[in-house]
Design an enzyme around this catalytic site. Structure first.
Site, PDB file in Angstrom:
ATOM      1  CG  ASP A  29      -1.801   1.171   1.341  1.00  0.00           C
ATOM      2  OD1 ASP A  29      -2.348   1.595   0.309  1.00  0.00           O
ATOM      3  OD2 ASP A  29      -1.955   1.694   2.456  1.00  0.00           O
ATOM      4  CG  ASP A  31      -1.471   7.739   0.873  1.00  0.00           C
ATOM      5  OD1 ASP A  31      -0.501   8.496   0.727  1.00  0.00           O
ATOM      6  OD2 ASP A  31      -2.426   7.704   0.079  1.00  0.00           O
TER       7      ASP A  31
END
Length: 238
Positions: A29, A31
């Site tokens: 991922d 953020d």
């Protein structure tokens, strides 16, 4: 791949015994895993919420870990979702204040062969590439972003697509996630999920097989004869 289910109920946090997880590829991922953009995200959604007469806390909570288009659909289904998506994307692209790479990220990525990892994010491609470049994170040629999938996290599609980029079954991939929706997506895709405690409470990360504070201390070994990778780390004991 070796994995374990988080125990319940949750009471204390300490370090567990070191573990080794073998895999063929890693799906990050963005953020909260690779970069810290929390300030930018929250400021942008606050501005959007105030301009659209929506409770700010509700908007920020809904937006974390989800595609912007889905947040818009949930909070203001009466508006033109494409126009709203452009508006919030422009807000986030313009706000680069405080963007920085998170601990342990560059050391880990620099040790990974380029064909063994990619990024799977709920941000749009434009926003993802701008954010990673601004924070100093190498940007893979091919990534999976919000505008490349029909269903966002917690649906497994993003991580299934990420595994496809690497030419691997999802079961051969490790996912690094910090959100409830992301850990659920990785788990549903059949990946081994390592959750971090950047943005969500432990109770929200039960879909993860392991928990760590961040990527510091995550050691990667490239196995001989193209056998893949071995991740050595010490998870949190819950």
């Amino acid at each position: 791949m070796e994995s374990q289910q988080l125990s319940s109920p949750i009471s204390t946090i300490s370090q567990s015994a070191p573990v080794t997880v073998r895999c063929k590829g890693i799906l990050f991922d963005m953020d909260g895993i690779l970069i810290s953009s929390l300030g930018s995200v929250e400021r942008s959604w606050e501005a959007w919420a105030r301009s659209r007469n929506i409770d700010v806390r509700q908007a920020i909570h809904t937006a974390h870990g989800c595609r912007a288009i889905e947040t818009i659909r949930k909070l203001r289904p009466d508006l033109d979702e494409n126009a709203e998506l452009t508006y919030i994307e422009d807000l986030e692209v313009a706000d680069k204040e405080g963007l920085e790479v998170l601990p342990g990220v560059l050391d880990l990525i620099q040790r990974l062969p380029a064909h063994r990892w990619t990024v799977v994010t709920s941000a749009t491609e434009r926003l993802a590439r701008i954010r990673m470049a601004a924070a100093g994170v190498p940007v893979p040629e091919r990534i999976i972003t919000a505008d490349m999938v029909s269903q966002g996290k917690p649906h497994p599609e993003p991580y299934l697509r990420g595994a496809e980029i690497l030419g691997l079954p999802a079961a051969d991939c490790v996912v690094f996630e910090d959100s409830a929706s992301g850990t659920k997506a990785g788990r549903a895709a059949g990946c081994t999920v390592i959750g971090t405690l950047f943005s969500h409470a432990i109770e929200e990360l039960r879909a993860a097989h392991y928990l760590v504070n961040d990527l510091t201390g995550m050691r990667v070994e490239v196995l001989p004869d193209d056998q893949g990778l071995a991740l050595h780390f010490t998870p949190l004991a819950i």
